[in-house]
Motif scaffolding. Sequence first.
Motif, PDB file in Angstrom:
ATOM      1  N   THR A 231      -1.903   4.836  -7.111  1.00 18.12           N
ATOM      2  CA  THR A 231      -1.799   4.312  -8.471  1.00 18.12           C
ATOM      3  C   THR A 231      -0.488   4.791  -9.098  1.00 18.12           C
ATOM      4  N   PRO A 232       0.012   4.052 -10.102  1.00 28.69           N
ATOM      5  CA  PRO A 232       1.248   4.481 -10.768  1.00 28.69           C
ATOM      6  C   PRO A 232       1.091   5.888 -11.347  1.00 28.69           C
ATOM      7  N   GLN A 233       2.102   6.700 -11.136  1.00 30.93           N
ATOM      8  CA  GLN A 233       2.061   8.075 -11.633  1.00 30.93           C
ATOM      9  C   GLN A 233       3.474   8.548 -11.921  1.00 30.93           C
ATOM     10  N   LYS A 234       3.574   9.582 -12.723  1.00 32.96           N
ATOM     11  CA  LYS A 234       4.878  10.124 -13.085  1.00 32.96           C
ATOM     12  C   LYS A 234       5.113  11.500 -12.473  1.00 32.96           C
ATOM     13  N   THR A 235       4.077  12.053 -11.841  1.00 31.58           N
ATOM     14  CA  THR A 235       4.204  13.396 -11.290  1.00 31.58           C
ATOM     15  C   THR A 235       3.673  13.442  -9.853  1.00 31.58           C
ATOM     16  N   VAL A 236       4.068  14.496  -9.163  1.00 28.58           N
ATOM     17  CA  VAL A 236       3.572  14.775  -7.817  1.00 28.58           C
ATOM     18  C   VAL A 236       3.205  16.257  -7.763  1.00 28.58           C
ATOM     19  N   HIS A 237       2.417  16.610  -6.761  1.00 30.09           N
ATOM     20  CA  HIS A 237       2.033  18.003  -6.563  1.00 30.09           C
ATOM     21  C   HIS A 237       2.664  18.490  -5.265  1.00 30.09           C
TER      22      HIS A 237
ATOM     23  N   LEU B 265       6.804   2.900  -6.431  1.00 32.66           N
ATOM     24  CA  LEU B 265       6.039   2.857  -7.683  1.00 32.66           C
ATOM     25  C   LEU B 265       6.841   2.176  -8.791  1.00 32.66           C
TER      26      LEU B 265
ATOM     27  N   THR C 211       7.549  16.528 -11.992  1.00 35.05           N
ATOM     28  CA  THR C 211       7.979  15.137 -12.071  1.00 35.05           C
ATOM     29  C   THR C 211       8.715  14.840 -10.765  1.00 35.05           C
TER      30      THR C 211
ATOM     31  N   GLU D  38       2.505  21.029 -10.088  1.00 34.65           N
ATOM     32  CA  GLU D  38       2.786  19.652 -10.473  1.00 34.65           C
ATOM     33  C   GLU D  38       4.214  19.552 -11.012  1.00 34.65           C
TER      34      GLU D  38
ATOM     35  N   ARG E 298       8.728   7.158  -5.220  1.00 36.30           N
ATOM     36  CA  ARG E 298       9.270   6.862  -6.552  1.00 36.30           C
ATOM     37  C   ARG E 298       9.792   5.427  -6.607  1.00 36.30           C
TER      38      ARG E 298
ATOM     39  N   GLY F  96       0.684  -0.193  -8.603  1.00 39.16           N
ATOM     40  CA  GLY F  96       0.477   0.682  -7.460  1.00 39.16           C
ATOM     41  C   GLY F  96       0.536  -0.112  -6.166  1.00 39.16           C
TER      42      GLY F  96
END
Length: 128
Positions: free
Chosen positions: A76-82, A52, A94, A92, A49, A58
Amino acid sequence: ITVESILKQFQEQHSKYKLMEHKLAQNRSHLASKIPEITKTTETLQFLRKKLAEEDSGFKTNYGLTESVFCEAEVTPQKTVHLWLGASVMVEYTFDEAIALLGKNLAAAKKNLDDVVKRREEKEKGSQ
């Protein structure tokens, strides 16, 4: 009541206690291995977090594919994780939700480990 029947009862009780002791040891071992895993996952999510947030486009990193094989990946930039929850379930979240869930899981694992240790100590006191 014969001596044989009393001995048989004692042997049955002893077997039950040995089984219980074995299950407690397995549970303690499982919980003890989960705590570092949850902690490491939480630290990784916090790092991800932060990284990013610093890097708009990224970043590249190396990750372990096996014990001795590493690969390069672009994150790459992202707002969620799994998160892998087990039993073939991945969900999934945040970053905040994932970190909160892992915090709850860590607290529960530590509490359960303390409970297992207390039960073991009580059992040892009772058998003396």
